[in-house]
Design a protein around this motif. Structure first.
Motif, mmCIF file in Angstrom:
data_model
loop_
_atom_site.group_PDB
_atom_site.id
_atom_site.type_symbol
_atom_site.label_atom_id
_atom_site.label_comp_id
_atom_site.label_asym_id
_atom_site.label_seq_id
_atom_site.Cartn_x
_atom_site.Cartn_y
_atom_site.Cartn_z
ATOM 1 N N THR A 115 0.825 -1.211 0.000
ATOM 2 C CA THR A 115 0.000 0.000 0.000
ATOM 3 C C THR A 115 0.856 1.258 0.000
ATOM 4 O O THR A 115 0.671 2.151 -0.844
ATOM 5 C CB THR A 115 -0.932 0.002 1.228
ATOM 6 O OG1 THR A 115 -1.769 -1.160 1.190
ATOM 7 C CG2 THR A 115 -1.802 1.246 1.241
ATOM 8 N N THR A 116 1.798 1.344 0.923
ATOM 9 C CA THR A 116 2.635 2.540 1.006
ATOM 10 C C THR A 116 3.418 2.762 -0.281
ATOM 11 O O THR A 116 3.510 3.890 -0.786
ATOM 12 C CB THR A 116 3.610 2.424 2.191
ATOM 13 O OG1 THR A 116 2.854 2.297 3.399
ATOM 14 C CG2 THR A 116 4.507 3.645 2.291
ATOM 15 N N ILE A 292 12.812 10.479 4.134
ATOM 16 C CA ILE A 292 11.414 10.064 4.105
ATOM 17 C C ILE A 292 10.754 10.494 5.408
ATOM 18 O O ILE A 292 11.312 10.297 6.487
ATOM 19 C CB ILE A 292 11.287 8.530 3.960
ATOM 20 C CG1 ILE A 292 12.149 8.029 2.806
ATOM 21 C CG2 ILE A 292 9.839 8.120 3.764
ATOM 22 C CD1 ILE A 292 11.772 8.568 1.471
ATOM 23 N N ASP A 293 9.546 11.073 5.303
ATOM 24 C CA ASP A 293 8.816 11.517 6.491
ATOM 25 C C ASP A 293 8.014 10.382 7.122
ATOM 26 O O ASP A 293 6.953 10.610 7.708
ATOM 27 C CB ASP A 293 7.875 12.665 6.130
ATOM 28 C CG ASP A 293 8.643 13.931 5.782
ATOM 29 O OD1 ASP A 293 9.883 13.901 5.843
ATOM 30 O OD2 ASP A 293 8.003 14.940 5.458
ATOM 31 N N ILE A 294 8.487 9.167 6.982
ATOM 32 C CA ILE A 294 7.855 7.990 7.580
ATOM 33 C C ILE A 294 8.975 7.204 8.249
ATOM 34 O O ILE A 294 9.989 6.922 7.624
ATOM 35 C CB ILE A 294 7.165 7.107 6.513
ATOM 36 C CG1 ILE A 294 6.221 7.945 5.643
ATOM 37 C CG2 ILE A 294 6.381 5.974 7.174
ATOM 38 C CD1 ILE A 294 5.646 7.191 4.458
ATOM 39 N N SER A 299 10.409 1.722 5.752
ATOM 40 C CA SER A 299 10.197 2.897 4.911
ATOM 41 C C SER A 299 11.324 3.050 3.899
ATOM 42 O O SER A 299 11.113 3.561 2.797
ATOM 43 C CB SER A 299 10.088 4.156 5.768
ATOM 44 O OG SER A 299 8.960 4.089 6.602
ATOM 45 N N VAL A 300 12.519 2.609 4.285
ATOM 46 C CA VAL A 300 13.629 2.603 3.331
ATOM 47 C C VAL A 300 13.310 1.630 2.196
ATOM 48 O O VAL A 300 13.456 1.962 1.011
ATOM 49 C CB VAL A 300 14.950 2.210 4.021
ATOM 50 C CG1 VAL A 300 16.074 2.103 2.992
ATOM 51 C CG2 VAL A 300 15.310 3.218 5.104
ATOM 52 N N TYR A 301 12.871 0.436 2.548
ATOM 53 C CA TYR A 301 12.515 -0.545 1.518
ATOM 54 C C TYR A 301 11.417 -0.011 0.597
ATOM 55 O O TYR A 301 11.502 -0.104 -0.634
ATOM 56 C CB TYR A 301 12.050 -1.853 2.161
ATOM 57 C CG TYR A 301 13.159 -2.780 2.573
ATOM 58 C CD1 TYR A 301 13.979 -3.382 1.616
ATOM 59 C CD2 TYR A 301 13.390 -3.076 3.911
ATOM 60 C CE1 TYR A 301 15.005 -4.246 1.992
ATOM 61 C CE2 TYR A 301 14.407 -3.936 4.299
ATOM 62 C CZ TYR A 301 15.213 -4.521 3.328
ATOM 63 O OH TYR A 301 16.224 -5.380 3.695
ATOM 64 N N THR A 305 11.981 0.872 -3.326
ATOM 65 C CA THR A 305 11.181 0.200 -4.350
ATOM 66 C C THR A 305 10.583 1.220 -5.305
ATOM 67 O O THR A 305 10.627 1.053 -6.532
ATOM 68 C CB THR A 305 10.040 -0.611 -3.699
ATOM 69 O OG1 THR A 305 10.563 -1.454 -2.696
ATOM 70 C CG2 THR A 305 9.318 -1.457 -4.736
ATOM 71 N N ALA A 306 10.007 2.268 -4.743
ATOM 72 C CA ALA A 306 9.398 3.307 -5.580
ATOM 73 C C ALA A 306 10.436 3.969 -6.477
ATOM 74 O O ALA A 306 10.181 4.243 -7.660
ATOM 75 C CB ALA A 306 8.718 4.348 -4.685
#
Length: 490
Positions: A115-116, A292-294, A299-301, A305-306
């Motif tokens: 989802t993220t 990243i603001d998460i 969140s790194v992964y 990926t993105a």
């Protein structure tokens, strides 16, 4: 539309009637058929669509797609196929004019992170000028239209309808979550994915109504890499070889491993009151710094990926960096500002595995106290309650047990089960059944340096009680609490 045109990419046997029949619509739900429709007889886990033949014929269905011979009156065409789910995917694509061929389709599969990552990809590609559709666990986004989701990966006919509407809305690409169930049930059959993604895999969705074993779960995930052009996969996952078995795509890797084509280096936790994040350096196929603001390693992964996906669309490093700072996912470590002294967030973690991952991640930021508020759904496996209670008792400094979709159970009974799990630990806890009161307690008792997690509801905006869904959005509750506080202090 002529039936023969719908069947042009399908192997079939016409056992009665004629392929010259005219089709006015398609459906796999007997409640939605009309005069002149084609009806797919689907064997489900509970219901067999073949049993509805008399009913749908009575309503005017003139074409049936079946896996077995069925008695029909004269004038009704029966198309027999080996797999009616596969047939539904192929025929649906034809009905909507093969819209996937007019889009670049990105499919993301994995136990966690789907989802993220979809929202990160959408944010980056749109910053570079693309118009992007999205299909996922929370919603489908089609231009300016948002459709709440019922399945992570919808039925094939719904996917093709969404694709068609995306084309009409001017989208040039779509990013979608592809669940193992969606792959197993052929919902994505016939779609030529431009890029397929594998985030990670852990034992999940194993059971009578889902996958018979972890091996079957991995096999189904791997089906995506037999229908995509490029596969971008997590080099750090220990099950990668099994997932990629039989793949037909070009493979690229991402991760922390030195062998990964795109890798993260020099990660650093970033913490301020009301804010948690992470920054790192991207090496390999790209060379850049990202924040990243998460929070957390996952969140790194997700962001890596993105980045790996968007590299194939020629997005500039500047656009990638700026877009990742703006990417937000409702209910996924969603920080809500309530104080300059402590941090509050909403997250969808609703089982022991996801809650443990979340709380372990937050511990890495060394909060003064880690406070976890959650409940468990009624009429679901009791084991989840004990497990989540034990996880929160072990990892949180304070657990606030409350209600979450009690359905037809008494909330106090569910809370008692959660308490049983917590009492296996030394964790402190309070019980506040009313969720708004529980959230107010968490806010009013927040101390400098605390991190407070409201877990379980995430993007959900309702509370299900006795068969009815009542509006309840935690963001709204927080606003109401803060407003009530202001009025009381005035």
């Amino acid at each position: 539309m002529k039936l023969m045109d719908l069947l042009e990419r399908l192997e079939y046997e016409c056992v009665s009637g004629s392929v010259d029949a005219e089709v006015n619509g398609i459906a796999n739900d007997s409640r939605h058929v009309e005069e002149g429709f084609l009806f797919f007889c689907i064997r489900g886990a509970v219901v067999d669509g073949h049993k509805y033949v008399p009913e749908v014929v009575e309503k005017g269905v003139r074409v049936l797609v079946t896996e077995e011979a069925v008695p029909v009156p004269e004038g009704v065409t029966v198309i027999k196929v080996k797999d009616s789910r596969y047939a539904m995917a192929v025929i649906s694509a034809a009905w909507f004019g093969y819209p996937a061929e007019k889009l670049k389709v990105i499919g993301i599969t994995g136990t966690k992170g789907k989802t993220t990552t979809t929202y990160m990809v959408k944010s980056i590609l749109e910053s570079a000028g693309h118009k992007v559709g999205l299909i996922g666990t929370i919603e489908a986004i089609i231009g300016d239209t948002v459709v709440p989701a019922t399945n992570t990966t919808p039925e094939s006919c719904t996917i093709q309808e969404y694709f068609s509407k995306m084309v009409d809305a001017g989208c040039d690409c779509v990013v979608m979550e592809v669940s193992s169930q969606g792959l197993m049930l052929r919902r994505t059959a016939g779609i030529s994915f431009e890029i397929g993604i594998f985030t990670n895999i852990q034992p999940d969705h194993i059971g009578p109504a889902e996958h018979e074993s972890f091996e079957d779960y991995m096999r189904c995930k791997g089906l995506l890499f037999r229908q995509c052009r490029i596969g971008i996969v997590n080099a750090d996952d220990s099950h990668l070889t099994q997932v990629l078995e039989g793949h037909t795509c070009k493979v690229e890797t991402f991760g922390f491993s030195e062998k990964a084509d795109l890798r993260a280096e020099r990660t650093r936790m970033v913490a301020r009151p009301g804010y948690l994040g992470i920054d790192y350096h991207v090496a390999g196929l790209l060379d850049m710094d990202v924040e990243i603001d998460i929070p957390g390693t996952f969140s790194v992964y997700n962001s890596l990926t993105a980045i790996a996906i968007c590299r194939h669309f020629g997005v500039s490093q500047t656009d990638i960096i700026e877009a990742l700072k703006k990417a937000r996912v409702k209910g996924r470590i969603e920080m809500v500002k309530v104080s300059d002294e402590f941090t509050l967030m909403i997250d969808y973690a609703h089982n022991a595995m996801s809650l443990e991952s979340l709380l372990t991640t937050l511990q890495e930021y060394h909060p003064r106290r880690l406070i976890c508020l959650f409940g468990c759904g009624g009429n679901r496996a009791k084991a989840r309650r004990y497990e989540m209670g034990e996880v929160s008792g072990r990892l949180a400094d304070l657990t606030i047990i409350t209600s979450d979709n009690p359905r037809f159970e008494n909330p106090e009974d569910i809370i008692a089960d959660i308490r049983t799990g917590i009492e296996k630990t030394d964790g402190k806890y309070v019980e506040i059944p009313d969720r708004k009161e529980a959230i107010a307690y968490a806010i009013h008792h927040g101390e400098p340096g605390d991190v407070i997690v409201l877990a379980g509801k995430g993007h959900e905006d309702y509370q299900e009680i006795r068969g009815k869904k009542y509006p309840m959005d935690e963001r709204v509750l927080i606003r109401e609490i803060l407003e009530e506080d202001r009025k009381s202090q005035a």
